[in-house]
Write a protein that holds these residues in place. Structure first.
Motif, PDB file in Angstrom:
ATOM      1  N   UNK A  89       0.840  -1.193   0.000  1.00 16.18           N
ATOM      2  CA  UNK A  89       0.000   0.000   0.000  1.00 16.18           C
ATOM      3  C   UNK A  89       0.877   1.246   0.000  1.00 16.18           C
ATOM      4  N   UNK A  90       0.519   2.207  -0.850  1.00 19.28           N
ATOM      5  CA  UNK A  90       1.246   3.462  -0.882  1.00 19.28           C
ATOM      6  C   UNK A  90       2.414   3.494  -1.845  1.00 19.28           C
ATOM      7  N   UNK A  91       2.677   2.382  -2.520  1.00 23.76           N
ATOM      8  CA  UNK A  91       3.766   2.346  -3.500  1.00 23.76           C
ATOM      9  C   UNK A  91       3.199   1.921  -4.851  1.00 23.76           C
ATOM     10  N   UNK A  92       3.441   2.736  -5.866  1.00 31.53           N
ATOM     11  CA  UNK A  92       2.884   2.485  -7.192  1.00 31.53           C
ATOM     12  C   UNK A  92       4.006   2.269  -8.196  1.00 31.53           C
ATOM     13  N   UNK A  93       3.686   1.577  -9.260  1.00 32.74           N
ATOM     14  CA  UNK A  93       4.640   1.404 -10.345  1.00 32.74           C
ATOM     15  C   UNK A  93       5.085   2.777 -10.846  1.00 32.74           C
ATOM     16  N   UNK A  94       6.383   2.939 -11.004  1.00 35.85           N
ATOM     17  CA  UNK A  94       6.932   4.217 -11.443  1.00 35.85           C
ATOM     18  C   UNK A  94       7.474   5.076 -10.323  1.00 35.85           C
ATOM     19  N   UNK A  95       7.105   4.767  -9.061  1.00 35.51           N
ATOM     20  CA  UNK A  95       7.679   5.509  -7.931  1.00 35.51           C
ATOM     21  C   UNK A  95       9.183   5.272  -7.859  1.00 35.51           C
ATOM     22  N   UNK A  97      12.400   4.938  -5.212  1.00 35.55           N
ATOM     23  CA  UNK A  97      12.613   4.611  -3.809  1.00 35.55           C
ATOM     24  C   UNK A  97      14.102   4.481  -3.508  1.00 35.55           C
ATOM     25  N   UNK A  98      14.416   4.744  -2.242  1.00 34.92           N
ATOM     26  CA  UNK A  98      15.748   4.527  -1.676  1.00 34.92           C
ATOM     27  C   UNK A  98      15.660   3.291  -0.788  1.00 34.92           C
ATOM     28  N   UNK A  99      16.601   2.375  -0.936  1.00 35.77           N
ATOM     29  CA  UNK A  99      16.553   1.147  -0.131  1.00 35.77           C
ATOM     30  C   UNK A  99      17.968   0.609   0.069  1.00 35.77           C
ATOM     31  N   UNK A 109      12.017  -5.966  -2.303  1.00 33.61           N
ATOM     32  CA  UNK A 109      12.295  -5.244  -1.059  1.00 33.61           C
ATOM     33  C   UNK A 109      11.011  -5.130  -0.240  1.00 33.61           C
ATOM     34  N   UNK A 110      11.128  -5.280   1.079  1.00 35.34           N
ATOM     35  CA  UNK A 110      10.017  -4.961   1.968  1.00 35.34           C
ATOM     36  C   UNK A 110       9.783  -3.456   1.911  1.00 35.34           C
ATOM     37  N   UNK A 111       8.575  -3.054   1.560  1.00 28.90           N
ATOM     38  CA  UNK A 111       8.295  -1.625   1.403  1.00 28.90           C
ATOM     39  C   UNK A 111       8.561  -0.844   2.687  1.00 28.90           C
ATOM     40  N   UNK A 112       8.385  -1.509   3.824  1.00 28.99           N
ATOM     41  CA  UNK A 112       8.616  -0.828   5.106  1.00 28.99           C
ATOM     42  C   UNK A 112      10.077  -0.437   5.289  1.00 28.99           C
ATOM     43  N   UNK A 113      10.977  -1.047   4.512  1.00 30.23           N
ATOM     44  CA  UNK A 113      12.400  -0.751   4.635  1.00 30.23           C
ATOM     45  C   UNK A 113      12.881   0.139   3.496  1.00 30.23           C
ATOM     46  N   UNK A 114      11.969   0.862   2.878  1.00 30.97           N
ATOM     47  CA  UNK A 114      12.321   1.774   1.800  1.00 30.97           C
ATOM     48  C   UNK A 114      11.794   3.164   2.127  1.00 30.97           C
ATOM     49  N   UNK A 115      12.248   4.134   1.361  1.00 30.53           N
ATOM     50  CA  UNK A 115      11.734   5.499   1.467  1.00 30.53           C
ATOM     51  C   UNK A 115      11.522   6.036   0.061  1.00 30.53           C
ATOM     52  N   UNK A 116      10.368   6.636  -0.180  1.00 35.25           N
ATOM     53  CA  UNK A 116      10.144   7.251  -1.486  1.00 35.25           C
ATOM     54  C   UNK A 116      11.005   8.498  -1.609  1.00 35.25           C
ATOM     55  N   UNK A 117      11.548   8.737  -2.779  1.00 34.96           N
ATOM     56  CA  UNK A 117      12.357   9.929  -3.037  1.00 34.96           C
ATOM     57  C   UNK A 117      11.792  10.631  -4.263  1.00 34.96           C
TER      58      UNK A 117
END
Length: 340
Positions: A89-95, A97-99, A109-117
């Protein structure tokens, strides 16, 4: 019709523990099958990944602040990439991310361990360097660990690297009385004084480091930001004023040594000068992240803070980039770019 999602990925494995300087034979580029995407996970196409000096320590099988790389397993590190598929949830194709799963072409990647940039605020590579872990290291090390105060004279070793160049500029912007840097080439010395606004800089290969530092800092220094260790730390101890502070970020001069370093040989001066030497781990200072991004991004937008990057293209050149970093082949942040 969209392109099919990748099912395999090339990734760098550590295959032997380096003895002294690493060699290409210590690594292997291998193809691996990507796992199925689970709930809360995203599939990322890595566009850029980071190689950093701390990774050399993770190649040794010793207990440290981060676990060692495992043999015949993929290495990891900072990366920025594009989301190709999402079950989070909260992550879409094309976003973007930093991981932490670099050293490979694709990662689940587990989305909880990433940050959108946001690529519209700064180039994606900036989130691996000037606005990423090295930048926060510089900011927290200078302001929190070394307790920088306006009017301090600051010496930075490894000053043309991703961390050192930012330390010197932050010190200048915060009102240092004098900023001095050391680097390993005349070209880097010119960069420090002409582009980054250092008051003085010297090539440590040109002669005794203590003599060169004392000539550059006739009134002594109050803060030393240490990326090098060895003779640079010895020189700083000799030059520090009473109640001087040292933030020890790294000791790259010793990472590949097979014998103990003879320096610093002047540790008794720490007593009389009442010096404070403190080790620095950026993970202790995550609370500063919002303040850091706000302040440094504003300096970048205004042009007051400049940063350099050295990019090496192609995953097959990832190890060459890392070995070059250890030799000082980079100016600013060393990045491996996989972008088409």
């Amino acid at each position: 019709m969209s392109a099919p999602l990748p099912t395999t990925s090339r990734e760098w494995h550590l295959v032997a523990r380096p003895q002294g300087w690493p060699t290409p034979d210590d690594f292997a580029l291998r193809e691996a099958t990507l796992p199925e995407l689970g709930d809360g996970q995203i599939l990322v196409k890595n566009l850029h990944f980071s190689v950093d000096p701390y990774m050399r320590g993770r190649m040794n099988d010793v207990k440290s602040y981060v676990p060692p790389f495992q043999l015949d397993q993929p290495m990891d590190g900072g990366a920025v990439g594009e989301v190709l598929a999402s079950r989070a949830e909260g992550f879409a194709v094309g976003d973007h991310v930093l991981h932490g799963l670099g050293w490979r072409e694709h990662a689940v990647v587990d989305a909880a361990r990433t940050a959108r940039v946001d690529a519209s605020l700064a180039p994606l590579t900036a989130y691996l360097g000037v606005l990423g872990m090295p930048g926060l290291t510089a900011y927290a090390g200078l302001l929190a660990v070394a307790d920088f105060k306006e009017g301090d004279a600051v010496f930075v070793s490894g000053a043309a690297g991703a961390v050192g160049s930012e330390v010197g500029q932050i010190a200048r912007l915060k009102g240092a009385s004098r900023v001095i840097g050391s680097a390993g080439s005349d070209e880097k010395v010119r960069l420090l004084t002409e582009e980054y606004g250092f008051d003085a800089a010297f090539n440590y290969k040109d002669g005794d480091v203590t003599e060169q530092l004392k000539a550059a800092a006739p009134d002594g220094i109050d803060v030393y930001f240490d990326n090098v260790g060895g003779d640079h730390l010895e020189a700083a101890i000799s030059t520090l004023n009473v109640h001087g502070r040292v933030a020890i970020c790294g000791m790259i001069s010793m990472y590949n040594a097979t014998e103990p370093s003879p320096a610093p040989r002047n540790m008794p001066l720490v007593i009389g000068k009442r010096l404070r030497l403190e080790g620095l781990l950026v993970s202790d200072h995550q609370a500063l992240q919002p303040q850091f991004v706000e302040e440094v991004s504003a300096w970048i937008r205004s042009g007051e803070l400049k940063y350099g990057e050295t990019k090496v293209s192609g995953i097959e050149n990832g190890v060459d980039a890392f070995l070059g970093l250890l030799r000082g082949a980079n100016t600013g942040k060393m990045i491996v770019s996989l972008a088409d």
